[in-house]
Design a protein around this motif. Structure first.
Motif, short mmCIF file in Angstrom:
data_model
loop_
_atom_site.label_atom_id
_atom_site.label_comp_id
_atom_site.label_asym_id
_atom_site.label_seq_id
_atom_site.Cartn_x
_atom_site.Cartn_y
_atom_site.Cartn_z
N ALA A 18 0.82 -1.22 0.00
CA ALA A 18 0.00 0.00 0.00
C ALA A 18 0.85 1.27 0.00
CB ALA A 18 -0.91 -0.01 1.23
N HIS A 19 2.16 1.11 0.05
CA HIS A 19 3.08 2.26 0.15
C HIS A 19 2.73 3.11 1.38
CE1 HIS A 19 4.89 1.26 -3.69
NE2 HIS A 19 3.67 1.07 -4.13
N ASN A 20 2.38 2.43 2.46
CA ASN A 20 2.09 3.07 3.74
C ASN A 20 3.38 3.02 4.55
OD1 ASN A 20 1.20 3.87 6.26
ND2 ASN A 20 0.09 1.97 6.66
N TYR A 21 4.08 4.14 4.63
CA TYR A 21 5.41 4.16 5.22
C TYR A 21 5.51 5.17 6.35
CZ TYR A 21 6.72 2.05 0.68
OH TYR A 21 6.83 1.25 -0.42
N PRO A 22 6.50 4.98 7.22
CA PRO A 22 6.79 6.02 8.21
C PRO A 22 7.31 7.27 7.50
CG PRO A 22 8.41 4.24 8.34
CD PRO A 22 7.38 3.83 7.34
N GLN A 23 7.12 8.41 8.13
CA GLN A 23 7.58 9.69 7.58
C GLN A 23 8.91 10.06 8.22
OE1 GLN A 23 5.74 11.29 5.02
NE2 GLN A 23 4.82 9.26 5.13
N ILE A 24 9.99 9.90 7.49
CA ILE A 24 11.34 10.17 7.99
C ILE A 24 11.78 11.53 7.47
CG2 ILE A 24 13.73 9.38 8.02
CD1 ILE A 24 12.58 6.50 7.57
N ALA A 25 12.15 12.41 8.37
CA ALA A 25 12.49 13.79 8.01
C ALA A 25 13.60 13.82 6.97
CB ALA A 25 12.92 14.58 9.24
N GLY A 26 13.34 14.54 5.85
CA GLY A 26 14.33 14.73 4.81
C GLY A 26 14.48 13.59 3.83
N TYR A 27 13.68 12.54 4.00
CA TYR A 27 13.81 11.35 3.14
C TYR A 27 12.44 10.85 2.71
CZ TYR A 27 18.70 11.23 4.30
OH TYR A 27 20.01 11.57 4.42
N GLU A 28 12.43 10.22 1.55
CA GLU A 28 11.26 9.55 1.04
C GLU A 28 11.50 8.05 1.17
OE1 GLU A 28 9.07 8.70 -3.25
OE2 GLU A 28 10.73 10.12 -3.15
N VAL A 29 10.59 7.35 1.83
CA VAL A 29 10.72 5.90 1.94
C VAL A 29 10.32 5.30 0.60
CG1 VAL A 29 9.92 3.82 3.12
CG2 VAL A 29 10.30 5.92 4.43
N GLU A 30 11.18 4.44 0.10
CA GLU A 30 10.93 3.77 -1.18
C GLU A 30 10.48 2.32 -1.01
OE1 GLU A 30 13.75 5.85 -4.37
OE2 GLU A 30 14.87 4.63 -2.93
N LYS A 31 10.88 1.71 0.10
CA LYS A 31 10.55 0.30 0.31
C LYS A 31 10.76 -0.05 1.78
CE LYS A 31 11.57 -4.26 -1.56
NZ LYS A 31 12.35 -5.03 -2.53
N ILE A 32 9.92 -0.97 2.27
CA ILE A 32 10.11 -1.51 3.62
C ILE A 32 10.04 -3.03 3.52
CG2 ILE A 32 7.67 -1.37 4.28
CD1 ILE A 32 8.70 -0.44 7.07
N GLU A 33 10.93 -3.69 4.25
CA GLU A 33 10.99 -5.15 4.23
C GLU A 33 11.05 -5.69 5.66
OE1 GLU A 33 13.72 -6.22 0.44
OE2 GLU A 33 14.74 -5.06 2.00
N ALA A 34 10.52 -6.88 5.83
CA ALA A 34 10.59 -7.56 7.12
C ALA A 34 11.23 -8.92 6.91
CB ALA A 34 9.20 -7.74 7.71
#
Length: 139
Positions: free
Chosen positions: A94-110
């Motif tokens: 869903a491209h539901n990512y944490p909001q990291i200051a100064g960066y765009e999250v492109e992918k999250i993996e577990a």
């Protein structure tokens, strides 16, 4: 917000598996029967040809959960981590990512969901590794 704080806040607010009444620390796990923490486990930086920083953050989510000779609690812990891994995969889709200051999250993996790292007669610590791939926002 840095990657650790942003991811912790995101998990706390959005993951339905995280009980809001349980303590959720950063880089610390106490002695409560059920408690969570998110720990930094490293990061790597790569600068592309345009000078944009690409950062891979490695985090470890650890949960202290009830543990013992009865099968029910131990299976519940395994289910918790299987469901957490599934939730993280769904967040990725869903491209539901944490909001990291100064960066765009492109992918999250577990990965490595539910690895038992320590246990005594009453409680055990389990972990899952979370990798977040980001790209520096262009100014």
């Amino acid at each position: 917000m840095n990657a650790l704080d942003a991811t912790r806040a995101w998990l706390r607010a959005q993951c339905p598996l995280i009980d809001k009444t349980d303590r959720f620390n950063a880089n610390y796990l106490g002695s409560q029967a059920t408690e969570y923490t998110l720990c930094t486990a490293g990061e790597t930086h790569r600068e592309d040809i345009l000078g944009i920083d690409h950062v891979t953050y490695k985090l470890t989510f650890v949960a202290q959960l009830p543990y013992g000779a009865t099968l029910k609690g131990n299976i519940a812990a395994a289910d918790f981590f299987a469901n957490l891994a599934n939730w993280l995969r769904g967040a990725e889709r869903a491209h539901n990512y944490p909001q990291i200051a100064g960066y765009e999250v492109e992918k999250i993996e577990a990965s490595n969901a539910g690895i038992l790292t320590s246990a005594d007669a009453n409680a055990a610590r389990y972990q899952i590794q979370i990798t977040i791939h980001t790209k520096e926002l262009e100014a």
